[in-house]
Design a protein around this motif. Structure first.
Motif, short mmCIF file in Angstrom:
data_model
loop_
_atom_site.label_atom_id
_atom_site.label_comp_id
_atom_site.label_asym_id
_atom_site.label_seq_id
_atom_site.Cartn_x
_atom_site.Cartn_y
_atom_site.Cartn_z
N VAL A 19 15.49 -0.59 14.20
CA VAL A 19 14.92 -1.80 13.62
C VAL A 19 15.05 -1.72 12.11
CG1 VAL A 19 12.84 -3.22 13.39
CG2 VAL A 19 13.20 -1.88 15.46
N GLU A 20 15.51 -2.80 11.48
CA GLU A 20 15.56 -2.88 10.02
C GLU A 20 14.29 -3.57 9.54
OE1 GLU A 20 19.19 -4.92 8.99
OE2 GLU A 20 20.28 -3.01 8.93
N VAL A 21 13.60 -2.94 8.58
CA VAL A 21 12.44 -3.55 7.96
C VAL A 21 12.81 -3.89 6.53
CG1 VAL A 21 10.72 -2.51 9.47
CG2 VAL A 21 11.42 -1.29 7.43
N PHE A 22 12.36 -5.04 6.07
CA PHE A 22 12.75 -5.55 4.76
C PHE A 22 11.57 -5.54 3.80
CE2 PHE A 22 15.48 -7.28 7.98
CZ PHE A 22 16.75 -7.17 7.42
N LEU A 23 11.83 -5.22 2.54
CA LEU A 23 10.81 -5.23 1.51
C LEU A 23 10.25 -6.63 1.38
CD1 LEU A 23 9.39 -3.60 -0.74
CD2 LEU A 23 11.23 -4.32 -2.27
N GLN A 24 8.93 -6.76 1.48
CA GLN A 24 8.27 -8.06 1.39
C GLN A 24 8.00 -8.40 -0.07
OE1 GLN A 24 7.54 -9.80 4.55
NE2 GLN A 24 9.11 -8.26 4.86
N LYS A 25 7.94 -9.68 -0.36
CA LYS A 25 7.62 -10.12 -1.72
C LYS A 25 6.14 -9.88 -1.98
CE LYS A 25 11.07 -13.71 -2.30
NZ LYS A 25 11.30 -15.12 -2.62
N VAL A 26 5.84 -9.27 -3.10
CA VAL A 26 4.46 -9.06 -3.53
C VAL A 26 4.38 -9.36 -5.02
CG1 VAL A 26 3.89 -7.33 -1.79
CG2 VAL A 26 4.88 -6.60 -3.94
N SER A 27 3.18 -9.33 -5.55
CA SER A 27 3.01 -9.53 -6.99
C SER A 27 3.71 -8.40 -7.73
CB SER A 27 1.53 -9.56 -7.34
OG SER A 27 0.95 -8.31 -7.08
N ALA A 28 3.76 -8.50 -9.03
CA ALA A 28 4.40 -7.47 -9.84
C ALA A 28 3.50 -6.24 -9.90
CB ALA A 28 4.68 -8.01 -11.24
N CYS A 29 3.12 -5.75 -8.76
CA CYS A 29 2.19 -4.64 -8.65
C CYS A 29 2.92 -3.42 -8.10
CB CYS A 29 1.06 -5.04 -7.71
SG CYS A 29 -0.06 -3.70 -7.33
N SER A 30 2.69 -2.30 -8.70
CA SER A 30 3.35 -1.08 -8.24
C SER A 30 2.47 -0.30 -7.27
CB SER A 30 3.71 -0.20 -9.43
OG SER A 30 2.53 0.18 -10.11
N HIS A 31 1.31 -0.86 -6.87
CA HIS A 31 0.41 -0.14 -5.97
C HIS A 31 0.95 -0.03 -4.55
CE1 HIS A 31 -2.73 -1.30 -9.01
NE2 HIS A 31 -2.87 -0.01 -8.92
N ILE A 32 1.76 -0.99 -4.13
CA ILE A 32 2.23 -0.98 -2.75
C ILE A 32 3.59 -1.66 -2.63
CG2 ILE A 32 0.93 -3.08 -2.23
CD1 ILE A 32 0.61 -1.95 0.68
N GLN A 33 4.43 -1.11 -1.76
CA GLN A 33 5.71 -1.72 -1.42
C GLN A 33 5.71 -1.88 0.09
OE1 GLN A 33 5.95 1.37 -3.44
NE2 GLN A 33 5.61 -0.03 -5.11
N PRO A 34 5.32 -3.08 0.59
CA PRO A 34 5.26 -3.30 2.03
C PRO A 34 6.60 -3.74 2.62
CG PRO A 34 4.35 -5.18 0.90
CD PRO A 34 4.74 -4.19 -0.15
N TYR A 35 6.88 -3.28 3.83
CA TYR A 35 8.09 -3.63 4.56
C TYR A 35 7.69 -4.20 5.91
CZ TYR A 35 10.59 -0.57 1.29
OH TYR A 35 11.12 0.00 0.17
N GLN A 36 8.51 -5.11 6.43
CA GLN A 36 8.24 -5.65 7.76
C GLN A 36 9.54 -6.10 8.41
OE1 GLN A 36 4.64 -8.07 8.53
NE2 GLN A 36 6.11 -9.68 8.94
N GLY A 37 9.60 -5.98 9.72
CA GLY A 37 10.74 -6.44 10.50
C GLY A 37 10.32 -6.63 11.94
N ILE A 38 11.19 -7.27 12.72
CA ILE A 38 10.90 -7.50 14.14
C ILE A 38 12.06 -6.98 14.97
CG2 ILE A 38 10.42 -9.24 15.91
CD1 ILE A 38 9.27 -11.01 13.67
N CYS A 39 11.73 -6.15 15.94
CA CYS A 39 12.73 -5.60 16.85
C CYS A 39 13.23 -6.70 17.79
CB CYS A 39 12.11 -4.45 17.65
SG CYS A 39 13.28 -3.65 18.76
N THR A 40 14.39 -6.49 18.38
CA THR A 40 14.91 -7.45 19.36
C THR A 40 14.01 -7.55 20.58
OG1 THR A 40 16.34 -5.74 20.30
CG2 THR A 40 17.32 -7.21 18.65
N CYS A 41 13.17 -6.52 20.83
CA CYS A 41 12.24 -6.58 21.96
C CYS A 41 10.97 -7.36 21.61
CB CYS A 41 11.88 -5.17 22.45
SG CYS A 41 10.73 -4.27 21.38
N GLY A 42 10.83 -7.76 20.34
CA GLY A 42 9.69 -8.55 19.91
C GLY A 42 8.60 -7.77 19.19
N GLU A 43 8.73 -6.46 19.13
CA GLU A 43 7.73 -5.62 18.46
C GLU A 43 7.84 -5.78 16.94
OE1 GLU A 43 4.67 -2.69 18.32
OE2 GLU A 43 5.43 -3.94 19.94
#
Length: 70
Positions: A19-43
Motif C-alpha cells: 500500500v502506498e501512503v501519501f503525505l497529507q497537507k498540514v499547516s506549516a508545522c514541523s510537529h507532525i508529518q501524517p500519511y494516509q492511503g487506502i489498500c485495494t482491499c479497502g483498508e
C-alpha cells in the motif's frame, strides 16, 4: 533539514498487499508529518512521524480530514 518523503510503502495489515501512503497537507508545522492511503482491499492505512502526542492523536482518529492544531 530534510523534507519528509511524499510517498511511503507498507504492507496491508489485512491482506498483505503493498500500500502506498501519501503525505497529507498540514499547516506549516514541523510537529507532525501524517500519511494516509487506502489498500485495494479497502483498508485505510495511516502512518505519521513527529511529536509523540500529535502522532498518537492522528493514528487514533477515525476522521480522514484530521488536522493538527496548536
Amino acid at each position: 533539514m530534510n523534507k519528509p518523503a511524499r510517498i511511503l510503502r507498507f504492507k496491508c495489515t489485512q491482506c498483505s498487499k503493498q500500500v502506498e501512503v501519501f503525505l497529507q497537507k498540514v499547516s506549516a508545522c514541523s510537529h507532525i508529518q501524517p500519511y494516509q492511503g487506502i489498500c485495494t482491499c479497502g483498508e485505510v492505512m495511516k502512518y505519521a512521524t513527529g511529536d509523540k502526542e500529535a502522532v498518537a492523536g492522528y493514528l487514533a482518529s477515525p476522521d480522514v480530514s484530521w488536522s493538527h492544531h496548536h
